[in-house]
Design a protein around this motif. Structure first.
Motif, PDB file in Angstrom:
ATOM      1  N   ASP A   1      -7.560  14.546  -0.618  1.00 34.66           N
ATOM      2  CA  ASP A   1      -7.153  15.675   0.218  1.00 34.66           C
ATOM      3  C   ASP A   1      -6.172  16.609  -0.480  1.00 34.66           C
ATOM      4  OD1 ASP A   1      -8.670  14.631   2.267  1.00 34.66           O
ATOM      5  OD2 ASP A   1      -7.004  13.534   3.160  1.00 34.66           O
ATOM      6  N   PHE A   2      -5.743  16.265  -1.678  1.00 33.46           N
ATOM      7  CA  PHE A   2      -4.658  17.035  -2.298  1.00 33.46           C
ATOM      8  C   PHE A   2      -5.039  18.489  -2.532  1.00 33.46           C
ATOM      9  CE2 PHE A   2      -2.546  18.576  -6.239  1.00 33.46           C
ATOM     10  CZ  PHE A   2      -1.293  18.776  -5.675  1.00 33.46           C
ATOM     11  N   ASP A   3      -4.118  19.381  -2.125  1.00 34.66           N
ATOM     12  CA  ASP A   3      -4.295  20.817  -2.324  1.00 34.66           C
ATOM     13  C   ASP A   3      -2.902  21.416  -2.500  1.00 34.66           C
ATOM     14  OD1 ASP A   3      -4.695  23.595  -2.092  1.00 34.66           O
ATOM     15  OD2 ASP A   3      -6.459  23.298  -0.826  1.00 34.66           O
ATOM     16  N   PHE A   4      -2.711  22.219  -3.546  1.00 39.52           N
ATOM     17  CA  PHE A   4      -1.405  22.819  -3.794  1.00 39.52           C
ATOM     18  C   PHE A   4      -0.949  23.691  -2.629  1.00 39.52           C
ATOM     19  CE2 PHE A   4      -0.460  21.706  -8.204  1.00 39.52           C
ATOM     20  CZ  PHE A   4       0.930  21.830  -8.205  1.00 39.52           C
ATOM     21  N   ASP A   5      -1.902  24.189  -1.843  1.00 41.81           N
ATOM     22  CA  ASP A   5      -1.545  25.020  -0.695  1.00 41.81           C
ATOM     23  C   ASP A   5      -0.745  24.247   0.343  1.00 41.81           C
ATOM     24  OD1 ASP A   5      -2.804  27.158  -1.849  1.00 41.81           O
ATOM     25  OD2 ASP A   5      -4.671  26.937  -0.713  1.00 41.81           O
ATOM     26  N   ASP A   6      -0.820  22.898   0.282  1.00 42.57           N
ATOM     27  CA  ASP A   6      -0.056  22.076   1.228  1.00 42.57           C
ATOM     28  C   ASP A   6       1.422  21.991   0.849  1.00 42.57           C
ATOM     29  OD1 ASP A   6      -2.394  21.562   2.580  1.00 42.57           O
ATOM     30  OD2 ASP A   6      -2.784  19.660   1.551  1.00 42.57           O
ATOM     31  N   LEU A   7       1.765  22.411  -0.363  1.00 46.71           N
ATOM     32  CA  LEU A   7       3.127  22.278  -0.862  1.00 46.71           C
ATOM     33  C   LEU A   7       3.899  23.580  -0.698  1.00 46.71           C
ATOM     34  CD1 LEU A   7       2.321  20.403  -4.198  1.00 46.71           C
ATOM     35  CD2 LEU A   7       2.908  19.399  -1.992  1.00 46.71           C
ATOM     36  N   LYS A   8       5.214  23.475  -0.777  1.00 47.48           N
ATOM     37  CA  LYS A   8       6.072  24.659  -0.697  1.00 47.48           C
ATOM     38  C   LYS A   8       6.323  25.234  -2.090  1.00 47.48           C
ATOM     39  CE  LYS A   8       8.439  23.124   3.511  1.00 47.48           C
ATOM     40  NZ  LYS A   8       9.747  22.723   4.106  1.00 47.48           N
ATOM     41  N   MET A   9       5.384  25.008  -2.974  1.00 46.65           N
ATOM     42  CA  MET A   9       5.488  25.499  -4.349  1.00 46.65           C
ATOM     43  C   MET A   9       4.088  25.817  -4.832  1.00 46.65           C
ATOM     44  SD  MET A   9       6.838  23.362  -7.669  1.00 46.65           S
ATOM     45  CE  MET A   9       8.183  24.121  -8.561  1.00 46.65           C
ATOM     46  N   SER A  10       3.905  26.959  -5.456  1.00 48.22           N
ATOM     47  CA  SER A  10       2.572  27.299  -5.962  1.00 48.22           C
ATOM     48  C   SER A  10       2.285  26.538  -7.243  1.00 48.22           C
ATOM     49  CB  SER A  10       2.478  28.801  -6.233  1.00 48.22           C
ATOM     50  OG  SER A  10       3.279  29.145  -7.360  1.00 48.22           O
ATOM     51  N   GLU A  11       1.007  26.427  -7.567  1.00 55.34           N
ATOM     52  CA  GLU A  11       0.621  25.734  -8.798  1.00 55.34           C
ATOM     53  C   GLU A  11       1.170  26.463 -10.019  1.00 55.34           C
ATOM     54  OE1 GLU A  11      -3.306  23.711 -10.868  1.00 55.34           O
ATOM     55  OE2 GLU A  11      -3.555  25.001  -9.114  1.00 55.34           O
ATOM     56  N   GLN A  12       1.182  27.799  -9.979  1.00 53.45           N
ATOM     57  CA  GLN A  12       1.708  28.571 -11.107  1.00 53.45           C
ATOM     58  C   GLN A  12       3.195  28.303 -11.298  1.00 53.45           C
ATOM     59  OE1 GLN A  12      -0.012  30.592 -13.407  1.00 53.45           O
ATOM     60  NE2 GLN A  12       1.975  30.273 -14.376  1.00 53.45           N
ATOM     61  N   GLU A  13       3.926  28.225 -10.182  1.00 53.61           N
ATOM     62  CA  GLU A  13       5.362  27.965 -10.263  1.00 53.61           C
ATOM     63  C   GLU A  13       5.620  26.573 -10.840  1.00 53.61           C
ATOM     64  OE1 GLU A  13       9.337  28.415  -7.410  1.00 53.61           O
ATOM     65  OE2 GLU A  13       7.331  28.314  -6.506  1.00 53.61           O
TER      66      GLU A  13
ATOM     67  N   PHE B   1       0.820  -1.212   0.000  1.00 49.33           N
ATOM     68  CA  PHE B   1       0.000   0.000   0.000  1.00 49.33           C
ATOM     69  C   PHE B   1       0.857   1.267   0.000  1.00 49.33           C
ATOM     70  CE2 PHE B   1      -2.589  -3.215   2.261  1.00 49.33           C
ATOM     71  CZ  PHE B   1      -3.552  -3.371   1.280  1.00 49.33           C
ATOM     72  N   LEU B   2       0.315   2.300  -0.609  1.00 49.52           N
ATOM     73  CA  LEU B   2       0.982   3.591  -0.576  1.00 49.52           C
ATOM     74  C   LEU B   2       1.076   4.112   0.852  1.00 49.52           C
ATOM     75  CD1 LEU B   2      -0.473   5.658  -3.558  1.00 49.52           C
ATOM     76  CD2 LEU B   2       1.570   4.251  -3.496  1.00 49.52           C
ATOM     77  N   LYS B   3       2.048   4.973   1.038  1.00 54.45           N
ATOM     78  CA  LYS B   3       2.201   5.613   2.342  1.00 54.45           C
ATOM     79  C   LYS B   3       1.112   6.683   2.521  1.00 54.45           C
ATOM     80  CE  LYS B   3       6.401   6.203   0.921  1.00 54.45           C
ATOM     81  NZ  LYS B   3       7.807   6.581   0.695  1.00 54.45           N
ATOM     82  N   PRO B   4       0.945   7.208   3.736  1.00 52.12           N
ATOM     83  CA  PRO B   4      -0.056   8.261   3.963  1.00 52.12           C
ATOM     84  C   PRO B   4       0.256   9.522   3.156  1.00 52.12           C
ATOM     85  CG  PRO B   4       0.651   7.293   6.042  1.00 52.12           C
ATOM     86  CD  PRO B   4       1.568   6.763   4.987  1.00 52.12           C
ATOM     87  N   TYR B   5      -0.765  10.323   2.958  1.00 47.19           N
ATOM     88  CA  TYR B   5      -0.677  11.572   2.197  1.00 47.19           C
ATOM     89  C   TYR B   5       0.471  12.453   2.683  1.00 47.19           C
ATOM     90  CZ  TYR B   5      -2.285  16.208   0.555  1.00 47.19           C
ATOM     91  OH  TYR B   5      -2.371  17.459  -0.012  1.00 47.19           O
ATOM     92  N   GLU B   6       0.610  12.572   4.002  1.00 43.05           N
ATOM     93  CA  GLU B   6       1.628  13.457   4.577  1.00 43.05           C
ATOM     94  C   GLU B   6       3.042  13.044   4.166  1.00 43.05           C
ATOM     95  OE1 GLU B   6      -2.093  13.888   6.526  1.00 43.05           O
ATOM     96  OE2 GLU B   6      -0.857  12.070   6.235  1.00 43.05           O
ATOM     97  N   ASN B   7       3.266  11.733   4.015  1.00 42.47           N
ATOM     98  CA  ASN B   7       4.597  11.264   3.602  1.00 42.47           C
ATOM     99  C   ASN B   7       4.964  11.775   2.213  1.00 42.47           C
ATOM    100  OD1 ASN B   7       3.649   9.447   5.765  1.00 42.47           O
ATOM    101  ND2 ASN B   7       5.559   8.361   5.389  1.00 42.47           N
ATOM    102  N   TYR B   8       3.961  11.791   1.320  1.00 43.60           N
ATOM    103  CA  TYR B   8       4.242  12.244  -0.044  1.00 43.60           C
ATOM    104  C   TYR B   8       4.401  13.767  -0.102  1.00 43.60           C
ATOM    105  CZ  TYR B   8       3.414   7.480  -1.414  1.00 43.60           C
ATOM    106  OH  TYR B   8       3.511   6.115  -1.530  1.00 43.60           O
TER     107      TYR B   8
END
Length: 699
Positions: free
Chosen positions: A495-507, A436-443
């Motif tokens: 649950d995926f949201d670009f706001d969770d990442l350290k990179m914007s969707e535009q970038e 199984f895949l790891k939890p969302y937070e791991n990715y």
């Protein structure tokens, strides 16, 4: 077989190539002189259209939708050494008086039986009949999910395990082996919806209930509609914008009918455009009557044979659904007889494989033995367990390309304990992290780590332009490719949201555009003699694939630019330009679409005019480009048009170099043609990519 008369079974996990392995073993065994015949036995309902076709090409009519056993009995009687047949026909051959005189002569002959998917076919009366009829038999079973004491089901013969029926396990290749060898994919499981049961105490306490199956709750109209809405809201995300397909397994036929009608009503109301199809047995447990071991997870199927009114209703519903299917695909199938129903089954299997069906609704059928590489999502509203759970989940984990990184399981029931038990039973207790895949937070952490490595190479988007040499560009490509891989996995989580990442969707889109710039530079290099290290870099374009890029999609983007203020126009034009730059299918069209915006669209007064204006513009530009190609390279226009037509019709061009050579109007020497012909072929491919691919097909 050479040295003993012992039986045995082979445990090769679902998706590892059991059917091919078992059939090849059958072919090898016929060379052993002591063996009179080898009988390769399949359940016809376990085979997809392609496998059936391949078996029938080996032995015509060996696998079909009929119970016509005459040809099989004739092969038992003639010099045919390897027989391919279905469990249904074999049962008929030894079970009745009609073929008794022929079959009796074989009772003492040494016959080797090989059973594909033996967990299904060998737990009813059939196994007993075969062992009783043939005195000198030797039997081998291939299975991805053996029946152990823990998952055996009691039937009229008692609880039977694979070991009891076949003896020792001769070889194991379990799911963890296949995943580590990258022969199948891992799974991502999401549990959607929580159900609570209240205790009748003074202070009512809510408790989570696992395996709950209260019809008033589980089959309530409100619950089924919520699940339907969830699927419609998330299906495109789960399947990468319908690049892949889904299957939805439900607990019984009655519930399936409700779900199908919900999907159809919402489609009629304009809420979705998904192509929904279904198939189910219209007599109780028809597909499992000889496979008691497989019904472990499906004892709640509607017992319609005991209720003539219910039987008639269910059969009529199925005919209605088949008629919907006929209208959708221009077919003429029915359930009036076994062969008609079997043909419908085969056609559904073919269309699921060809991505012509978005979601297939089932109860039992297609949950075992069916392989479709584009199928990546299984929705589950059913209490699966043991081998049934592993078999069903494994419909989603066939490898097809880099974009399909895992199989999605979306469970609307709490199957966590059942999943843990099944994994422990068919691999080991520590196998979860492999399967199984790891939890969302791991990715999220993996993405941000990959981002740090990317920014070490190119701190900003503009710095990609300043890379010194091809080695630096290759390092950038590899770093961004890793970022895309993780983002591809993340995008399948609800649950995926670009706001969770350290990179914007535009970038991300800007870096993606630079990634494609480098790819285009390598692909379009004129100096073919110069060796580029970038040519050995895998750009993994599947990870950038966007489905449904066609006229409808483009016009929908352009309609946003009509009759708006200058500031909004500039912002939206920039957004559209970014989309065109960041999509592998649209980049070749970017310059022309922007030309249409700047020269034609800005003068339109209504978005209703866009369709005709765009068509006229595109046709004019296509003619100009075609004429320019033929004039610059001095080509025969009719011959070049024939080449383009062949590419459009068959998706390939046979003897393309010869056809281009014949189209050259200017006489050239051999050395000149070695340069001219590849250049012309590249220009033709660019013309097709720009003006035709993704433009001529409208949803």
């Amino acid at each position: 077989v050479k040295s003993t008369n012992k039986n045995g079974y082979i445990w090769h996990t679902t998706g590892s190539g059991k059917t091919l392995t078992s059939f090849k073993a059958s072919q090898i065994l016929i060379d052993i002189p002591e063996v009179h015949k080898v009988v390769f036995v399949v359940d016809r309902r376990d085979l997809d259209y392609q496998t059936t076709k391949e078996f029938n090409s080996f032995s015509e009519g060996s696998v079909d939708g009929t119970n016509n056993t005459k040809a099989l009995v004739e092969q038992f009687d003639d010099d045919t050494k390897l027989l391919v047949t279905t469990i249904q026909k074999l049962n008929n051959a030894i079970g009745g008086e009609r073929y008794s005189s022929t079959m009796q002569k074989l009772k003492d002959k040494r016959i080797v039986f090989i059973f594909d998917e033996c967990h299904r076919s060998q737990f009813g009366e059939t196994h007993k009949r075969i062992t009783k009829f043939f005195n000198n038999h030797q039997m081998f079973g291939f299975t991805g999910t053996p029946i152990f004491a823990e998952n055996a089901v009691k039937n009229q013969l008692g609880k039977r395990t694979t070991k009891e029926l076949f003896g020792d396990c001769l070889h194991k290749y379990v799911i963890t082996d296949a995943i580590r060898d990258e022969n199948v994919l891992r799974f991502s499981i999401e549990y959607v919806g929580r159900y609570k049961q209240k205790k009748n105490t003074a202070n009512e306490i809510d408790i989570d209930v696992e395996g709950i199956d209260v019809p008033e709750l589980m089959e309530s109209d409100e619950r089924l509609e919520k699940i339907t809405d969830y699927i419609l809201a998330n299906h495109k995300m789960k399947t990468h914008n319908k690049t892949f397909t889904g299957m939805f397994c439900v607990s019984n036929v009655k519930t399936l009918i409700k779900y199908y009608n919900l999907f159809q009503k919402k489609k009629d109301d304009g809420e979705h455009d998904l192509r929904i199809a279904t198939i189910f047995s219209y007599s109780a447990n028809e597909e499992d009557e000889e496979a008691d071991g497989f019904t472990t997870f499906d004892d709640d199927m509607v017992a319609i044979t005991e209720n003539k009114k219910e039987y008639r209703h269910t059969r009529e519903e199925l005919d209605t659904f088949i008629e919907d299917y006929n209208q959708m695909f221009g077919c003429n199938y029915s359930s009036r007889d076994n062969q008609g129903f079997y043909n419908y089954y085969k056609d559904i299997a073919r269309r699921v494989k060809n991505r012509e069906i978005d979601i297939l609704l089932v109860v039992n059928m297609f949950l075992t033995g069916f392989d479709s590489k584009p199928l990546n999502t299984l929705y589950v509203d059913k209490n699966l367990r043991h081998h049934g759970l592993i078999q069903a989940f494994s419909r989603t984990n066939r490898i097809i390309n880099k974009q399909k990184s895992h199989g999605n399981i979306v469970a609307f029931r709490n199957l966590k304990s059942a999943t843990d038990e099944a994994v422990a039973l068919f691999s080991n207790k520590e196998a979860r992290e492999v399967i199984f895949l790891k939890p969302y937070e791991n990715y999220l952490d993996e993405f941000n780590e990959a981002l740090e490595k990317l920014l070490e190479i190119t701190p900003t988007v503009d710095s990609v332009n300043e890379l010194k040499d091809e080695e630096d560009e290759a390092n950038f490509v590899k770093a961004f490719r890793e970022l895309m891989r993780v983002k591809n996995i993340l995008s399948c989580f609800s649950d995926f949201d670009f706001d969770d990442l350290k990179m914007s969707e535009q970038e991300f889109e800007d870096f993606k555009s630079k990634y494609l710039d480098i790819y285009e530079k390598v692909k379009g290099s004129v100096d073919k003699e110069k060796v580029s290290i970038l040519e050995d870099v895998d750009f993994e374009l599947e990870l950038l694939h966007r489905d449904e890029i066609n006229v409808t999609y483009i016009l929908r983007l352009l309609s946003q630019l009509v009759d708006i203020d200058k500031t909004t126009f500039a912002r939206k034009r920039k957004q559209i330009s970014d989309i065109l730059s960041g999509d592998i299918n649209l980049r070749s069209k970017k310059e022309l679409i922007e030309k249409f915006i700047d020269e034609t669209l800005i003068n339109l007064e209504s978005s209703d005019e866009i369709g005709d204006s765009f068509d006229n513009f595109w046709d004019e530009e296509k003619i100009k480009s075609f004429n320019k190609l033929c004039e610059e390279e001095q080509l025969d226009k009719e011959k070049i048009q024939d080449i383009i037509d062949e590419k459009l019709f068959s998706n390939q061009i046979t003897a393309v170099e010869d056809k281009v050579r014949i189209s050259l109007l200017k006489k050239e020497g051999i050395l000149e043609r070695k340069i001219t012909i590849p250049r012309v072929i590249e220009k033709i491919e660019r013309f097709i990519s720009t003006f035709i691919d993704g433009i001529s097909t409208v949803n």
